[in-house]
Design a protein around this motif. Structure first.
Motif, PDB file in Angstrom:
ATOM      1  N   THR A   1      15.280  14.450   3.185  1.00 19.55           N
ATOM      2  CA  THR A   1      14.425  14.136   2.038  1.00 19.55           C
ATOM      3  C   THR A   1      13.669  12.836   2.258  1.00 19.55           C
ATOM      4  OG1 THR A   1      16.020  15.273   0.606  1.00 19.55           O
ATOM      5  CG2 THR A   1      14.375  13.884  -0.464  1.00 19.55           C
ATOM      6  N   LEU A   2      14.323  11.840   2.827  1.00 19.57           N
ATOM      7  CA  LEU A   2      13.621  10.586   3.132  1.00 19.57           C
ATOM      8  C   LEU A   2      12.480  10.836   4.113  1.00 19.57           C
ATOM      9  CD1 LEU A   2      16.606   8.102   3.466  1.00 19.57           C
ATOM     10  CD2 LEU A   2      14.776   7.993   1.766  1.00 19.57           C
ATOM     11  N   GLY A   3      12.731  11.670   5.116  1.00 19.64           N
ATOM     12  CA  GLY A   3      11.673  11.992   6.070  1.00 19.64           C
ATOM     13  C   GLY A   3      10.507  12.698   5.413  1.00 19.64           C
ATOM     14  N   GLU A   4      10.802  13.568   4.452  1.00 18.39           N
ATOM     15  CA  GLU A   4       9.732  14.305   3.761  1.00 18.39           C
ATOM     16  C   GLU A   4       8.863  13.384   2.925  1.00 18.39           C
ATOM     17  OE1 GLU A   4      12.114  18.576   3.331  1.00 18.39           O
ATOM     18  OE2 GLU A   4      12.182  17.088   1.716  1.00 18.39           O
ATOM     19  N   ILE A   5       9.483  12.474   2.174  1.00 20.12           N
ATOM     20  CA  ILE A   5       8.652  11.593   1.356  1.00 20.12           C
ATOM     21  C   ILE A   5       7.996  10.506   2.191  1.00 20.12           C
ATOM     22  CG2 ILE A   5       9.912  12.087  -0.771  1.00 20.12           C
ATOM     23  CD1 ILE A   5      11.189   9.311  -0.525  1.00 20.12           C
TER      24      ILE A   5
ATOM     25  N   ALA B   1       6.494  11.034   4.806  1.00 24.29           N
ATOM     26  CA  ALA B   1       5.249  11.632   5.290  1.00 24.29           C
ATOM     27  C   ALA B   1       4.114  11.489   4.276  1.00 24.29           C
ATOM     28  CB  ALA B   1       5.479  13.111   5.609  1.00 24.29           C
ATOM     29  N   CYS B   2       4.423  11.043   3.069  1.00 22.80           N
ATOM     30  CA  CYS B   2       3.409  10.836   2.028  1.00 22.80           C
ATOM     31  C   CYS B   2       2.889   9.403   2.106  1.00 22.80           C
ATOM     32  CB  CYS B   2       3.996  11.108   0.642  1.00 22.80           C
ATOM     33  SG  CYS B   2       4.622  12.789   0.411  1.00 22.80           S
ATOM     34  N   ASP B   3       1.580   9.245   2.074  1.00 23.87           N
ATOM     35  CA  ASP B   3       0.988   7.919   2.225  1.00 23.87           C
ATOM     36  C   ASP B   3       1.219   7.022   1.021  1.00 23.87           C
ATOM     37  OD1 ASP B   3      -0.011   8.520   4.745  1.00 23.87           O
ATOM     38  OD2 ASP B   3      -1.909   9.287   3.945  1.00 23.87           O
TER      39      ASP B   3
ATOM     40  N   GLU C   1       0.812  -1.209   0.000  1.00 19.43           N
ATOM     41  CA  GLU C   1       0.000   0.000   0.000  1.00 19.43           C
ATOM     42  C   GLU C   1       0.850   1.266   0.000  1.00 19.43           C
ATOM     43  OE1 GLU C   1      -2.667  -0.166   3.262  1.00 19.43           O
ATOM     44  OE2 GLU C   1      -3.778  -1.914   2.500  1.00 19.43           O
ATOM     45  N   GLY C   2       2.150   1.100   0.092  1.00 21.74           N
ATOM     46  CA  GLY C   2       3.045   2.249   0.118  1.00 21.74           C
ATOM     47  C   GLY C   2       4.012   2.223  -1.054  1.00 21.74           C
ATOM     48  N   PHE C   3       5.253   2.590  -0.777  1.00 24.04           N
ATOM     49  CA  PHE C   3       6.252   2.631  -1.842  1.00 24.04           C
ATOM     50  C   PHE C   3       7.644   2.519  -1.242  1.00 24.04           C
ATOM     51  CE2 PHE C   3       5.350   6.946  -0.485  1.00 24.04           C
ATOM     52  CZ  PHE C   3       6.596   7.536  -0.372  1.00 24.04           C
ATOM     53  N   GLU C   4       8.605   2.221  -2.124  1.00 24.46           N
ATOM     54  CA  GLU C   4      10.005   2.116  -1.736  1.00 24.46           C
ATOM     55  C   GLU C   4      10.840   3.116  -2.526  1.00 24.46           C
ATOM     56  OE1 GLU C   4      10.464  -2.616  -0.606  1.00 24.46           O
ATOM     57  OE2 GLU C   4      10.577  -2.016  -2.733  1.00 24.46           O
ATOM     58  N   VAL C   5      12.015   3.413  -1.991  1.00 22.79           N
ATOM     59  CA  VAL C   5      12.962   4.317  -2.642  1.00 22.79           C
ATOM     60  C   VAL C   5      14.279   3.569  -2.833  1.00 22.79           C
ATOM     61  CG1 VAL C   5      13.722   5.277  -0.428  1.00 22.79           C
ATOM     62  CG2 VAL C   5      14.049   6.617  -2.527  1.00 22.79           C
ATOM     63  N   TYR C   6      14.996   3.944  -3.870  1.00 23.35           N
ATOM     64  CA  TYR C   6      16.246   3.279  -4.215  1.00 23.35           C
ATOM     65  C   TYR C   6      17.430   4.055  -3.646  1.00 23.35           C
ATOM     66  CZ  TYR C   6      19.677   0.951  -7.308  1.00 23.35           C
ATOM     67  OH  TYR C   6      20.718   0.227  -7.831  1.00 23.35           O
TER      68      TYR C   6
ATOM     69  N   ALA D   1       0.410  10.890  -3.386  1.00 17.11           N
ATOM     70  CA  ALA D   1       0.666  11.957  -2.419  1.00 17.11           C
ATOM     71  C   ALA D   1       2.039  12.580  -2.639  1.00 17.11           C
ATOM     72  CB  ALA D   1       0.559  11.411  -0.999  1.00 17.11           C
ATOM     73  N   VAL D   2       3.022  11.774  -3.057  1.00 18.12           N
ATOM     74  CA  VAL D   2       4.344  12.322  -3.378  1.00 18.12           C
ATOM     75  C   VAL D   2       4.230  13.307  -4.535  1.00 18.12           C
ATOM     76  CG1 VAL D   2       6.658  11.784  -4.229  1.00 18.12           C
ATOM     77  CG2 VAL D   2       5.577  10.291  -2.537  1.00 18.12           C
TER      78      VAL D   2
END
Length: 281
Positions: free
Chosen positions: A233-237, A239-241, A44-49, A245-246
């Motif tokens: 930046t990781l903390g900011e994104i 916060a997006c569900d 339900e969310g997302f990952e970052v590389y 939202a991003v």
């Protein structure tokens, strides 16, 4: 009231700062650069590389996002372009038209060089699929070794740069004490369907996909070492569900005003980075 506890400072950077302060050094001129947060759906969310820079590089041993400095050819390349025009990007990034083209081209070029992900397609509505075969890998290496230019690579393949796939997020400038400084524009981008990241860059010794909140927690636990631009930046994104939202958040971000962390050396036992306080309205 929120207390600013700052961010941990790696010992090597603390030593740089102390030597710079003691010698009355002259700050280096920052090199313009671009970095890209590649995102992909995960449940339900997302990952970052994330990639970890090799120890011999500037900021070696730190986890960061794929990216690098602007190449001189990035501002003059003639290439098919989809999405906002360079002049529009200039307004958003606080750059000249040529400067904005250079930043956007650098973002797309670097994410292909370092992660094997190509933000381009046969037209303004499509994106290429898998670009991991031997032919594409040879083209990527030629680009990385500067035997060819990004515009030439796209032209030979009949491809258009999809600038609309990059969403501007923020702008960070390396503190003055660092011998190598960068003025870096941060973008977010969704991993194109059919493509996959590949650990192809000689500038990284480890890569991972991770949920942003988990990355922040692992950094706090000392598992992942990061500098303030990456952590913030990781903390900011985080916060997006979700990815939608991003995208909504990116539309209203200030990507032109530079942020420069400062290192407080007053506590010998635990020097910490802090962010500048926002200017009063």
């Amino acid at each position: 009231m929120t207390i600013d506890r700052g961010y941990p400072a790696p010992p090597a950077l603390v030593e740089h700062a102390r030597r710079f302060q003691a010698s009355g050094g002259v700050p280096a001129v920052p090199r313009v650069a671009a970095t890209v947060l590649l995102l992909r759906p995960a449940g339900e969310g997302f990952e970052v590389y994330l990639i970890r820079r090799v120890a011999a590089m500037a900021f070696g041993g730190m986890y960061a996002f794929p990216g690098g400095g602007v190449d001189p050819s990035d501002s003059t390349a003639h290439l098919d372009w989809a999405g906002p025009e360079p002049a529009d990007w200039g307004v958003r990034l606080g750059q000249t038209t040529a400067g904005a083209q250079a930043v956007v081209c650098a973002a797309a070029r670097e994410v292909f060089e370092e992660a094997g992900v190509l933000l381009a397609g046969p037209d303004a509505d499509r994106v290429v699929g898998d670009v991991s075969d031997d032919g594409w890998e040879a083209a990527r290496i030629d680009l990385e070794q500067r035997r060819t230019g990004f515009a030439d690579l796209l032209a030979r393949r009949g491809l258009t740069l999809r600038s609309d796939l990059l969403l501007p997020w923020s702008r960070w400038v390396t503190p003055e004490f660092e011998p190598r400084r960068f003025d870096t524009y941060f973008f977010v981008a969704l991993l194109p369907e059919g493509q996959r990241t590949r650990d192809v860059s000689g500038e990284a010794d480890h890569t991972l996909w991770v949920r942003p909140a988990d990355a922040c927690n692992r950094a706090a636990a000392g598992e992942l070492t990061m500098l303030p631009p990456t952590l913030v930046t990781l903390g900011e994104i985080a916060a997006c569900d979700d990815l939608a939202a991003v995208a909504r958040a990116a539309a209203t971000r200030d990507a032109a005003t530079p942020i420069t962390p400062y290192l407080d050396l007053s506590d010998d036992a635990e020097p910490r980075f802090h962010l500048p306080r926002p200017a009063a309205p």
